[in-house]
Design a protein around this motif. Structure first.
Motif, PDB file in Angstrom:
ATOM      1  N   GLU A  65       6.476  -5.023   7.557  1.00  0.00           N
ATOM      2  CA  GLU A  65       6.247  -5.742   6.304  1.00  0.00           C
ATOM      3  C   GLU A  65       6.838  -7.146   6.387  1.00  0.00           C
ATOM      4  O   GLU A  65       6.214  -8.124   5.941  1.00  0.00           O
ATOM      5  N   GLY A  73       2.816  -6.617   0.738  1.00  0.00           N
ATOM      6  CA  GLY A  73       3.361  -5.307   0.365  1.00  0.00           C
ATOM      7  C   GLY A  73       2.601  -4.148   0.962  1.00  0.00           C
ATOM      8  O   GLY A  73       2.861  -2.987   0.623  1.00  0.00           O
ATOM      9  N   ILE A  74       1.687  -4.434   1.886  1.00  0.00           N
ATOM     10  CA  ILE A  74       0.826  -3.376   2.414  1.00  0.00           C
ATOM     11  C   ILE A  74       1.610  -2.303   3.160  1.00  0.00           C
ATOM     12  O   ILE A  74       1.373  -1.093   2.985  1.00  0.00           O
ATOM     13  N   GLU A  76       4.877  -1.755   2.845  1.00  0.00           N
ATOM     14  CA  GLU A  76       5.811  -1.167   1.895  1.00  0.00           C
ATOM     15  C   GLU A  76       5.137  -0.040   1.124  1.00  0.00           C
ATOM     16  O   GLU A  76       5.751   1.001   0.852  1.00  0.00           O
ATOM     17  N   GLU A  77       3.872  -0.230   0.759  1.00  0.00           N
ATOM     18  CA  GLU A  77       3.129   0.806   0.036  1.00  0.00           C
ATOM     19  C   GLU A  77       2.861   2.023   0.907  1.00  0.00           C
ATOM     20  O   GLU A  77       2.688   3.132   0.403  1.00  0.00           O
ATOM     21  N   MET A  78       2.815   1.824   2.215  1.00  0.00           N
ATOM     22  CA  MET A  78       2.565   2.939   3.129  1.00  0.00           C
ATOM     23  C   MET A  78       3.802   3.806   3.340  1.00  0.00           C
ATOM     24  O   MET A  78       3.688   4.958   3.751  1.00  0.00           O
ATOM     25  N   ARG A  79       4.992   3.260   3.083  1.00  0.00           N
ATOM     26  CA  ARG A  79       6.229   3.980   3.406  1.00  0.00           C
ATOM     27  C   ARG A  79       6.309   5.365   2.767  1.00  0.00           C
ATOM     28  O   ARG A  79       6.572   6.354   3.469  1.00  0.00           O
TER      29      ARG A  79
END
Length: 279
Positions: A65, A73-74, A76-79
């Motif tokens: 990220e 934020g791509i 971060e959203e996957m975490r």
């Protein structure tokens, strides 16, 4: 260790993260070695992640990220999605329900409930399991377990009630320092305004009535104000929504609470005494 067979077990979220990372790396004109250097990894580690030989870690997603995300934020959203895939299969259906809960009523009589474990306690517990997990798997599970603590500070607040059998407080897991740290942390949690903590004393069964004999119990109130029960034993789990069964569990929990003769203040005192920090 990066292995070819890992490809078969990588979930869709980790696959997407690897594909997006590779596409964005190439778009920025970075080699695997260059990206790895910026992230603090070797080029071989980046290659293993992109080829799914070593699934992307939570820490790696943070760095992706920072270097490739560009404020989108791509990654971060996957975490949370990647962490969910790394949870034991029997826990995956319950984890999202727990994180969205309005209220939790929890009873643990073997070890400290997962939500309330310190990192060291969780690592000792997970690492000492059978069959013995790899060091990499231990770290994955510890990271995922620690991530559950976001529930404590979530807004809107989740009301959490925990009844812990006294034997759990006296059963050492890991080193003496690990156990002391765990007890101190439990005391800190017990002081939270959204946590009600009670100890079920060892003599709770005196007189012949003991409602806590059937093991751990997790009751959840959902945002829709329905209640479900989650039970887990020996690597198997059961998520129960049948109202009659859940009602029985709620009544049993009330019985356990009634037998928890130690009120929250006295319960906190027991923990502080065992931790050696009695005020």
């Amino acid at each position: 260790m990066a292995r070819e067979e890992n490809k078969e077990t990588v979930g869709p979220a980790a696959r997407m993260a690897a594909a997006v990372a590779k596409r964005m790396r190439v778009k920025k004109g970075l080699t695997q070695e260059q990206l790895g250097a910026q992230m603090g990894y070797s080029g071989a580690a980046i290659s293993a992640m992109e080829r799914l030989l070593h699934p992307v870690s939570d820490e790696m997603l943070v760095h992706l990220e920072r270097i490739l995300g560009g404020g989108t934020g791509i990654f971060e959203e996957m975490r949370p999605l990647v962490r969910l895939e790394k949870l034991p299969e029997q826990f995956r259906g319950y984890a999202p329900i727990e994180q969205k809960a309005v209220a939790l009523w929890l009873y643990a009589n073997h070890v400290v409930h997962g939500l309330f474990q310190t990192e060291a306690y969780a690592r000792a517990l997970i690492g000492g399991g059978h069959p013995e997990p790899t060091p990499e798997r231990v770290e994955e599970l510890v990271v995922a377990r620690m991530a559950r603590k976001a529930l404590f500070d979530r807004k809107p607040v989740c009301e959490i009630e925990l009844i812990l059998d006294e034997s759990v407080l006296r059963r050492p897991i890991g080193s003496e320092e690990t156990m002391r740290e765990q007890l101190v942390y439990l005391a800190e949690c017990a002081r939270r305004r959204n946590v009600n903590f009670q100890v079920l004393p060892l003599d709770a069964g005196l007189g012949g009535e003991y409602a806590g004999d059937r093991g751990d119990l997790n009751i959840v109130e959902t945002p829709a104000h329905d209640r479900v029960t989650f039970l887990e034993i020996q690597g198997e789990s059961l998520l129960i929504s049948d109202r009659a069964k859940v009602s029985t569990h709620v009544q049993r929990y009330a019985k356990i609470r009634a037998q928890a003769a130690l009120d929250p203040r006295r319960s906190l005192g027991v923990i502080e005494e065992l931790a050696g920090v009695r005020r």
